[in-house]
Design a protein around this motif. Structure first.
Motif, PDB file in Angstrom:
ATOM      1  N   HIS A   1      36.763  37.955  31.626  1.00 10.71           N
ATOM      2  CA  HIS A   1      35.815  38.926  32.205  1.00 10.71           C
ATOM      3  C   HIS A   1      36.530  40.268  32.474  1.00 10.71           C
ATOM      4  CE1 HIS A   1      32.559  39.986  35.278  1.00 10.71           C
ATOM      5  NE2 HIS A   1      33.572  40.692  35.750  1.00 10.71           N
ATOM      6  N   GLU A   2      37.711  40.190  33.054  1.00  7.34           N
ATOM      7  CA  GLU A   2      38.454  41.435  33.355  1.00  7.34           C
ATOM      8  C   GLU A   2      38.899  42.119  32.067  1.00  7.34           C
ATOM      9  OE1 GLU A   2      38.208  42.559  36.251  1.00  7.34           O
ATOM     10  OE2 GLU A   2      37.585  40.704  37.254  1.00  7.34           O
TER      11      GLU A   2
ATOM     12  N   HIS B   1      36.051  44.206  30.999  1.00  7.48           N
ATOM     13  CA  HIS B   1      35.991  45.511  31.686  1.00  7.48           C
ATOM     14  C   HIS B   1      37.003  46.480  31.063  1.00  7.48           C
ATOM     15  CE1 HIS B   1      33.176  44.537  34.797  1.00  7.48           C
ATOM     16  NE2 HIS B   1      33.972  43.741  35.499  1.00  7.48           N
TER      17      HIS B   1
ATOM     18  N   CYS C   1      36.048  42.053  41.387  1.00  8.74           N
ATOM     19  CA  CYS C   1      34.851  41.292  41.056  1.00  8.74           C
ATOM     20  C   CYS C   1      34.776  40.028  41.892  1.00  8.74           C
ATOM     21  CB  CYS C   1      34.859  40.936  39.569  1.00  8.74           C
ATOM     22  SG  CYS C   1      35.165  42.370  38.514  1.00  8.74           S
TER      23      CYS C   1
ATOM     24  N   GLU D   1      28.948  44.171  35.039  1.00  8.46           N
ATOM     25  CA  GLU D   1      29.260  42.749  35.279  1.00  8.46           C
ATOM     26  C   GLU D   1      28.601  41.860  34.222  1.00  8.46           C
ATOM     27  OE1 GLU D   1      31.604  42.177  37.140  1.00  8.46           O
ATOM     28  OE2 GLU D   1      31.612  44.088  38.191  1.00  8.46           O
TER      29      GLU D   1
HETATM   30 ZN   LIG Z   1      33.614  42.324  36.969  1.00 10.31          ZN
END
Ligand SMILES: [Zn+2]
Length: 302
Positions: free
Chosen positions: A86-87, A90, A106, A126
């Motif tokens: 997830h990071e 980003h 997050c 997100e």
């Molecule tokens: Zn996030």
């Protein structure tokens, strides 16, 4: 691994990023070596978070020259892997910009955001980071094949896929309901109450059990005793228990399977037969009792 950040220069959506990564690294192993991939793509280090209340974070500058990924050390490994992916999302998404202090932080809730964000820029980031994480950890070309490998949708099958990809059952379930041909829904409950549900809205109707509400007494979850950690047999449940059934209409049979987990959690898989398009067979099934249909489904060698 040979991939380089330059290879991703033109990718501006989660789907395109994953496509380009898979194109440049067609032999990526399963489970995806997510840390190694991060280090190839200008992440300098991946270290435990020290801020309470967060699941993950990314430290980077506004030009995103390089970055540091933070993760919650206390979480189980599959969840840590999702956080790191997830990071990375980003970091790689050109439209995702850090706050003025150069951070993304997050929460666990952020890692579950699947839709929305049309008017909320932060939520949109997100949702996109989650799409990236899901697709890079479960690359669609491979996951599609694995998801189709069992005759019927089945929780034991879902568990083995989650293990193979080293993701949580819930993360695997979110992808599973999209990739199976049949209408499938996955419901997460705790102490008999609905927490979350996942389904492909084009294939599976709305659930009548709202989040936070008790599951019906007539559901398989509550009408039988279940053994912890062992997927139950698949049983037919009256469709009206889980979905809204129009008056005077005979709904398609609905199958239910339960997996009791620790701390009062349970996973429930709901499924229907794939629409065959074969009217004769459909008529044939309509004539049967539900027990006969179930028997046919469980024992047929399709
Ligand atoms: Zn996030």
């Amino acid at each position: 691994m040979n991939i380089n950040r330059i290879d991703l220069a033109d990718a501006a959506s989660p789907e395109r990023l994953v496509l380009e990564i898979l194109k440049h690294e067609p032999t990526l192993a399963i489970p995806i070596p997510i840390k190694e991939l991060c280090l190839r793509l200008d992440i300098l280090e991946i270290v435990p978070l020290t801020t309470d209340g967060y699941e993950g974070g990314l430290l980077t500058s506004s030009d995103k020259f390089n970055g540091t990924i933070l993760f919650n050390e206390a979480s189980p490994r599959p969840r840590r892997r999702f956080t790191i992916a997830h990071e990375l999302g980003h970091f790689l998404m050109p439209s995702h910009l850090p706050s003025s202090d150069g951070r993304f932080l997050c929460k666990l809730q952020d890692m579950m955001a699947l839709k929305g964000g049309e008017t909320d820029k932060r939520l949109k980031m997100e949702v996109e980071a989650n799409r990236f994480a899901s697709q890079i950890l479960m690359p669609p070309p491979k996951f599609r094949v694995d998801a189709a490998a069992s005759k019927d949708p089945e929780l034991g099958h879902l568990c083995s896929i989650a293990k193979k990809y080293d993701v949580s059952r819930e993360a695997a379930g979110r992808a599973y309901v999209r990739f199976r041909d049949e209408p499938v829904a996955l419901v997460v409950t705790q102490n008999g109450k609905v927490l979350r549900d996942y389904r492909d809205p084009l294939k599976f109707p709305n659930l009548s059990a709202a989040r936070g509400r008790m599951v019906s007494d007539h559901s398989l979850l509550r009408r039988r005793k279940h053994e912890m950690g062992v997927p139950s047999a698949i049983d037919e449940t009256d469709a009206g228990v889980w979905t809204t059934v129009e008056r005077g209409r005979k709904p398609a049979p609905l199958y239910e399977q339960v997996l009791l987990q620790r701390d009062g959690f349970a996973l429930i898989m709901l499924s229907r037969d794939a629409v065959s398009g074969d009217d004769e067979e459909a008529d044939d099934e309509a004539e049967m009792t539900s027990a006969e249909r179930l028997k046919r489904r469980l024992h047929s060698d399709r």
